[in-house]
Design an enzyme around this catalytic site. Structure first.
Site, PDB file in Angstrom:
ATOM      1  N   ASP A 165       8.356 -11.927   2.607  1.00 34.64           N
ATOM      2  CA  ASP A 165       7.366 -13.255   3.241  1.00 34.64           C
ATOM      3  C   ASP A 165       7.829 -14.277   4.019  1.00 34.64           C
ATOM      4  O   ASP A 165       8.487 -14.756   3.197  1.00 34.64           O
ATOM      5  CB  ASP A 165       6.494 -13.335   1.533  1.00 34.64           C
ATOM      6  CG  ASP A 165       6.157 -14.713   1.949  1.00 34.64           C
ATOM      7  OD1 ASP A 165       4.909 -14.132   2.817  1.00 34.64           O
ATOM      8  OD2 ASP A 165       4.986 -14.415   0.415  1.00 34.64           O
ATOM      9  N   ASN A 178      -3.417  -7.878   3.334  1.00 35.08           N
ATOM     10  CA  ASN A 178      -3.106  -7.779   4.782  1.00 35.08           C
ATOM     11  C   ASN A 178      -4.424  -7.682   5.801  1.00 35.08           C
ATOM     12  O   ASN A 178      -4.261  -8.486   7.053  1.00 35.08           O
ATOM     13  CB  ASN A 178      -1.854  -7.682   5.127  1.00 35.08           C
ATOM     14  CG  ASN A 178      -1.092  -8.314   4.637  1.00 35.08           C
ATOM     15  OD1 ASN A 178       0.371  -7.938   4.676  1.00 35.08           O
ATOM     16  ND2 ASN A 178      -1.191  -9.588   4.138  1.00 35.08           N
ATOM     17  N   TRP A 179      -5.040  -6.940   5.354  1.00 38.52           N
ATOM     18  CA  TRP A 179      -6.416  -6.485   6.152  1.00 38.52           C
ATOM     19  C   TRP A 179      -7.384  -7.636   6.934  1.00 38.52           C
ATOM     20  O   TRP A 179      -8.464  -7.780   7.535  1.00 38.52           O
ATOM     21  CB  TRP A 179      -7.299  -5.653   6.596  1.00 38.52           C
ATOM     22  CG  TRP A 179      -6.304  -3.894   6.409  1.00 38.52           C
ATOM     23  CD1 TRP A 179      -5.842  -3.177   5.201  1.00 38.52           C
ATOM     24  CD2 TRP A 179      -6.458  -2.887   7.350  1.00 38.52           C
ATOM     25  NE1 TRP A 179      -5.645  -2.629   5.910  1.00 38.52           N
ATOM     26  CE2 TRP A 179      -4.973  -2.754   7.205  1.00 38.52           C
ATOM     27  CE3 TRP A 179      -6.177  -3.483   9.124  1.00 38.52           C
ATOM     28  CZ2 TRP A 179      -5.081  -1.079   8.283  1.00 38.52           C
ATOM     29  CZ3 TRP A 179      -5.567  -2.805   9.156  1.00 38.52           C
ATOM     30  CH2 TRP A 179      -5.015  -1.554   9.265  1.00 38.52           C
ATOM     31  N   ARG A 204       5.489 -13.836  -7.281  1.00 38.04           N
ATOM     32  CA  ARG A 204       4.546 -13.086  -7.866  1.00 38.04           C
ATOM     33  C   ARG A 204       4.624 -11.861  -7.053  1.00 38.04           C
ATOM     34  O   ARG A 204       5.646 -11.821  -5.812  1.00 38.04           O
ATOM     35  CB  ARG A 204       3.173 -13.947  -7.058  1.00 38.04           C
ATOM     36  CG  ARG A 204       2.584 -13.806  -6.078  1.00 38.04           C
ATOM     37  CD  ARG A 204       1.905 -14.064  -5.525  1.00 38.04           C
ATOM     38  NE  ARG A 204       0.548 -14.552  -3.780  1.00 38.04           N
ATOM     39  CZ  ARG A 204       1.122 -16.168  -3.501  1.00 38.04           C
ATOM     40  NH1 ARG A 204       1.596 -16.966  -5.038  1.00 38.04           N
ATOM     41  NH2 ARG A 204       0.939 -16.547  -2.787  1.00 38.04           N
TER      42      ARG A 204
END
Ligand code: IPE
Ligand code: IPE
Ligand code: MG
Length: 246
Positions: free
Chosen positions: A27, A75-76, A198
């Site tokens: 990330d 993520n779409w 998270r």
């Protein structure tokens, strides 16, 4: 091409307590790019070097399985341009790197849904990489792509029903057998970069007893030294699995 940057294993790591399976939430690509005044997509591109160096680091330690979160079922929701970029980028990464990973004895597998949204050329390249490397045994690189932890459990339950398992036949074992890669042991360690604390729908079943390590390093800056540091932190932890310390 052999490891372009071989590094000795640090003496403070205990080679007898290296995690068998490491999972990584890659990330911070967008923030990395923004900091340099670049478009977000340049951050994804810069993540390739991080992935390769981390893979070489894991290989040098004898890690058996490395699972990396490349694209989530959520993520779409991103702008169509970025989604398209990520699809092409991941296809290109497999084209550029599969042979190199094959030479290193890495078996490439994928976790996630093969649904209509994933372009056909991407699926084809995934199959080619999987088939090319299927016999390798040194390490498994599991790429979580169009992956969601809830989707994985739903898919497992759906297969279980299709297989005619009765209510009294439902157990952890029969669910686990229907996960995307039941042959992989649960991750011992999950590392998330970029300071977010998270799980974001990653490996919900498999992370039940994983040790979690968070680092502020943004994924494009992550290198094997950061993996070694995370494993060092892992080695300080005491894993109890619900029992009492020894
Ligand atoms: C991770 O980086 C890559 C993917 C989720 C595909 P991000 O794109 O989430 O980067 P940030 O979190 O916005 O910085
Ligand atoms: C998790 O990162 C997914 C991947 C790294 C592929 P996200 O950036 O999508 O997660 P959130 O939205 O911050 O939870
Ligand atoms: Mg993010």
């Amino acid at each position: 091409m052999p490891d372009p940057r071989p590094l000795p294993i640090p003496e403070w790591l205990d080679p007898s307590r290296v995690p068998v399976h490491v999972a990584v939430v890659m990330d911070g690509n967008g923030r990395w790019a923004k900091r340099q005044g670049l478009p977000r997509t340049d951050g994804h591109a810069a993540g390739e070097a991080a992935l390769m160096d981390t893979t070489y680091g894991a290989l040098s330690l004898g890690v058996q399985a490395l699972t990396v979160y490349a694209f989530s079922t959520e993520n779409w929701r991103r702008p169509a341009d970025e989604v398209r970029y990520l699809m092409n980028f991941n296809r290109g990464l497999l084209e550029r790197r599969s042979h190199e990973l094959d030479d290193e004895g890495v078996r490439i597998v994928f976790s996630g849904r093969r649904d209509w949204r994933v372009p056909r050329q991407v699926l084809r390249r995934m199959d080619e990489s999987r088939d090319l490397t299927a016999r390798n045994r040194r390490m498994t690189l599991n790429i979580a792509f169009n992956y969601g932890g809830r989707a994985e459990i739903v898919d497992a339950v759906s297969r279980l029903v299709a297989d005619g398992v009765s209510a009294s036949g439902v157990s952890e074992k029969v669910i686990r057998q229907r996960l995307y890669h039941p042959e992989l042991p649960d991750p011992d360690l999950v590392v998330r970069t970029s300071g977010e604390h998270r799980i974001s729908n990653f490996l919900l079943w498999e992370l039940a007893y994983a040790e979690l390590v968070f680092t502020d390093v943004l994924w494009p800056d992550f290198r094997r030294e950061d993996l070694f540091a995370a494993i060092g932190e892992f080695q300080q932890r005491e894993r109890r699995f619900g029992g009492l310390d020894r």
